[in-house]
Design an enzyme around this catalytic site. Sequence first.
Site, PDB file in Angstrom:
ATOM      1  N   ARG A   1     -67.075  -5.369  12.362  1.00  0.00           N
ATOM      2  CA  ARG A   1     -67.210  -5.499  10.827  1.00  0.00           C
ATOM      3  C   ARG A   1     -66.828  -6.757  10.105  1.00  0.00           C
ATOM      4  NH1 ARG A   1     -69.625  -1.482  11.873  1.00  0.00           N
ATOM      5  NH2 ARG A   1     -70.216   0.340  10.764  1.00  0.00           N
TER       6      ARG A   1
ATOM      7  N   SER B   1     -70.169   4.245   4.868  1.00  0.00           N
ATOM      8  CA  SER B   1     -68.480   4.420   5.121  1.00  0.00           C
ATOM      9  C   SER B   1     -67.895   3.602   3.887  1.00  0.00           C
ATOM     10  CB  SER B   1     -68.249   3.896   6.466  1.00  0.00           C
ATOM     11  OG  SER B   1     -68.989   4.453   7.400  1.00  0.00           O
TER      12      SER B   1
ATOM     13  N   GLU C   1     -63.977  -0.646   3.181  1.00  0.00           N
ATOM     14  CA  GLU C   1     -64.839  -1.342   3.683  1.00  0.00           C
ATOM     15  C   GLU C   1     -66.013  -1.958   2.657  1.00  0.00           C
ATOM     16  OE1 GLU C   1     -68.924  -1.398   6.180  1.00  0.00           O
ATOM     17  OE2 GLU C   1     -67.902   0.428   6.358  1.00  0.00           O
TER      18      GLU C   1
HETATM   19  N1  EPU Z   1     -65.653  13.178  11.650  1.00  0.00           N
HETATM   20  C1  EPU Z   1     -64.788  14.112  11.127  1.00  0.00           C
HETATM   21  N2  EPU Z   1     -65.073  14.833   9.701  1.00  0.00           N
HETATM   22  C2  EPU Z   1     -66.425  14.156   9.290  1.00  0.00           C
HETATM   23  C3  EPU Z   1     -67.126  13.225   9.900  1.00  0.00           C
HETATM   24  C4  EPU Z   1     -66.835  12.691  11.015  1.00  0.00           C
HETATM   25  O1  EPU Z   1     -63.859  14.494  11.431  1.00  0.00           O
HETATM   26  O2  EPU Z   1     -66.788  14.588   8.134  1.00  0.00           O
HETATM   27  C5  EPU Z   1     -65.113  12.761  13.073  1.00  0.00           C
HETATM   28  C6  EPU Z   1     -65.856  13.228  14.239  1.00  0.00           C
HETATM   29  O3  EPU Z   1     -64.998  13.714  15.181  1.00  0.00           O
HETATM   30  C7  EPU Z   1     -66.577  12.142  14.590  1.00  0.00           C
HETATM   31  C8  EPU Z   1     -65.840  10.795  14.028  1.00  0.00           C
HETATM   32  O4  EPU Z   1     -65.108  11.446  12.956  1.00  0.00           O
HETATM   33  O5  EPU Z   1     -67.142  11.962  15.971  1.00  0.00           O
HETATM   34  C9  EPU Z   1     -66.725   9.615  13.693  1.00  0.00           C
HETATM   35  O6  EPU Z   1     -67.960   9.992  13.045  1.00  0.00           O
HETATM   36  P1  EPU Z   1     -69.163   9.095  13.086  1.00  0.00           P
HETATM   37  O7  EPU Z   1     -69.638   9.297  14.460  1.00  0.00           O
HETATM   38  O8  EPU Z   1     -70.040   9.634  11.930  1.00  0.00           O
HETATM   39  O9  EPU Z   1     -68.796   7.655  12.757  1.00  0.00           O
HETATM   40  P2  EPU Z   1     -67.920   6.947  11.723  1.00  0.00           P
HETATM   41  O10 EPU Z   1     -66.790   6.172  12.761  1.00  0.00           O
HETATM   42  O11 EPU Z   1     -67.604   7.699  10.644  1.00  0.00           O
HETATM   43  C10 EPU Z   1     -69.053   4.651  12.065  1.00  0.00           C
HETATM   44  C11 EPU Z   1     -69.427   3.464  11.231  1.00  0.00           C
HETATM   45  C12 EPU Z   1     -70.833   3.887  10.341  1.00  0.00           C
HETATM   46  C13 EPU Z   1     -71.704   4.121  11.790  1.00  0.00           C
HETATM   47  C14 EPU Z   1     -71.245   4.997  12.799  1.00  0.00           C
HETATM   48  C15 EPU Z   1     -72.157   5.172  14.141  1.00  0.00           C
HETATM   49  C16 EPU Z   1     -67.455   2.504  10.293  1.00  0.00           C
HETATM   50  C17 EPU Z   1     -66.649   2.379   9.162  1.00  0.00           C
HETATM   51  N3  EPU Z   1     -68.495   3.201  10.016  1.00  0.00           N
HETATM   52  O12 EPU Z   1     -68.875   5.794  11.475  1.00  0.00           O
HETATM   53  O13 EPU Z   1     -71.248   2.860   9.934  1.00  0.00           O
HETATM   54  O14 EPU Z   1     -73.179   4.544  11.462  1.00  0.00           O
HETATM   55  O15 EPU Z   1     -70.187   4.847  13.223  1.00  0.00           O
HETATM   56  O16 EPU Z   1     -72.120   4.048  14.789  1.00  0.00           O
HETATM   57  O17 EPU Z   1     -67.495   1.759  11.498  1.00  0.00           O
HETATM   58  C18 EPU Z   1     -71.335   1.957   7.529  1.00  0.00           C
HETATM   59  O18 EPU Z   1     -70.630   1.231   8.066  1.00  0.00           O
HETATM   60  O19 EPU Z   1     -71.523   2.143   6.298  1.00  0.00           O
HETATM   61  C19 EPU Z   1     -71.727   3.038   8.382  1.00  0.00           C
HETATM   62  C20 EPU Z   1     -72.347   4.084   8.087  1.00  0.00           C
END
Ligand code: EPU
Length: 337
Positions: free
Chosen positions: A164, A238, A333
């Site tokens: 990012r 995010s 972010e």
């Molecule tokens: N989780 C929770 N509670 C929740 C949601 C998620 O505990 O309410 C945990 C779960 O264990 C899950 C983990 O968090 O496995 C990660 O969640 P997710 O796969 O949704 O990914 P993220 O880390 O929250 C990142 C990016 C997203 C991108 C997804 C998929 C960042 C800041 N965000 O989200 O990007 O779509 O991975 O690759 O790196 C954005 O930048 O706006 C964005 C949506």
Amino acid sequence: MEILDNFNLKDFNTFHVSAHARYFVNATGLDCLREALAFASHKEIPFMLIGQGSNLLFKEDYPGLIIEINVRGKELISEDEDFYYVKARCGENWHNFVQWSLEQNYYGMENLSLIPGTVGAAPVQNIGAYGVELCDVMVSLEALEIANGELRTFTNEECHFSYRNSVFKQELKDQFIIYSVTFGLRKAPHLNTSYAALAKALEGYSADEITPQLVSKTVCEIRRSKLPNPKRLGNAGSFFWNPEIPLAEFSALKKSYPDIVGYANDKSVKLAAAWLIDQTGWKGYREGDVGVHEDHALVLVNYGQATGAELVDLSERIQKSVKDKFGIVLTPEVRII
Ligand code: EPU
């Protein structure tokens, strides 16, 4: 080029918060961009570029010129044995560009389907999702140097991409406007389905059923199932970065919180900020028109008439809870203006 006065930005940020720009211009070409920059310089006011406003939160009115980047165009410029080289101008909608590329059988961006925003904004924060980042498919870009109005080409390496992040958020912050981006897109599919949620969703398919089109469709379905559509519910994806901490700190946390979610590399671990927020009880919280989405703890939402200041206030309360419980500092972010 028409410069509008005291312009409401409600439709130009995906949080849909109301904030007024002193001046606003819709820039459709290079000359427009140069004129807009000259206007701001002549008036000695600040200026800010806006694509689709999908990573922005206006806390208050903006005292300068907002330049809406609306420069369109995409074309195949060359090809070699393995790749098509495609150039897209900065104002193209990102998801439409990804879908158009897939329709032409230009492959490599399927995991990046449905990310809100424009082509020009994509390199600034090196957008990424489901195991692929923009830097994996970008060859070069052209950017307008604000100080002298000239176009300069940057290679992928010169953009200093990381998670990012890019040179345009660091050393060269606010010095360039990204004008066009050239992508190297594969002729033969080369799929990345290793991201856990994606691999799980594709479990029922045989190898030859898994096409780039199917990967794109599946990514869209996953995103729709947990990320609210900003057209219906104000949000900017995010809200915070996933924080990176040293391995030793992670091991210590894991002793107290065995379920903590983190992705390790050699020396550090990237924590799931969503998990940290979820554990502090904020998921699904709502007060007036601000809240934390009920399906994803990392997404702050505007249920209607929330102000930017209210959303910032909520984000600060979340930061404090996570800091108090885990000792981890969450960094937004989203760009707060
Ligand atoms: N989780 C929770 N509670 C929740 C949601 C998620 O505990 O309410 C945990 C779960 O264990 C899950 C983990 O968090 O496995 C990660 O969640 P997710 O796969 O949704 O990914 P993220 O880390 O929250 C990142 C990016 C997203 C991108 C997804 C998929 C960042 C800041 N965000 O989200 O990007 O779509 O991975 O690759 O790196 C954005 O930048 O706006 C964005 C949506």
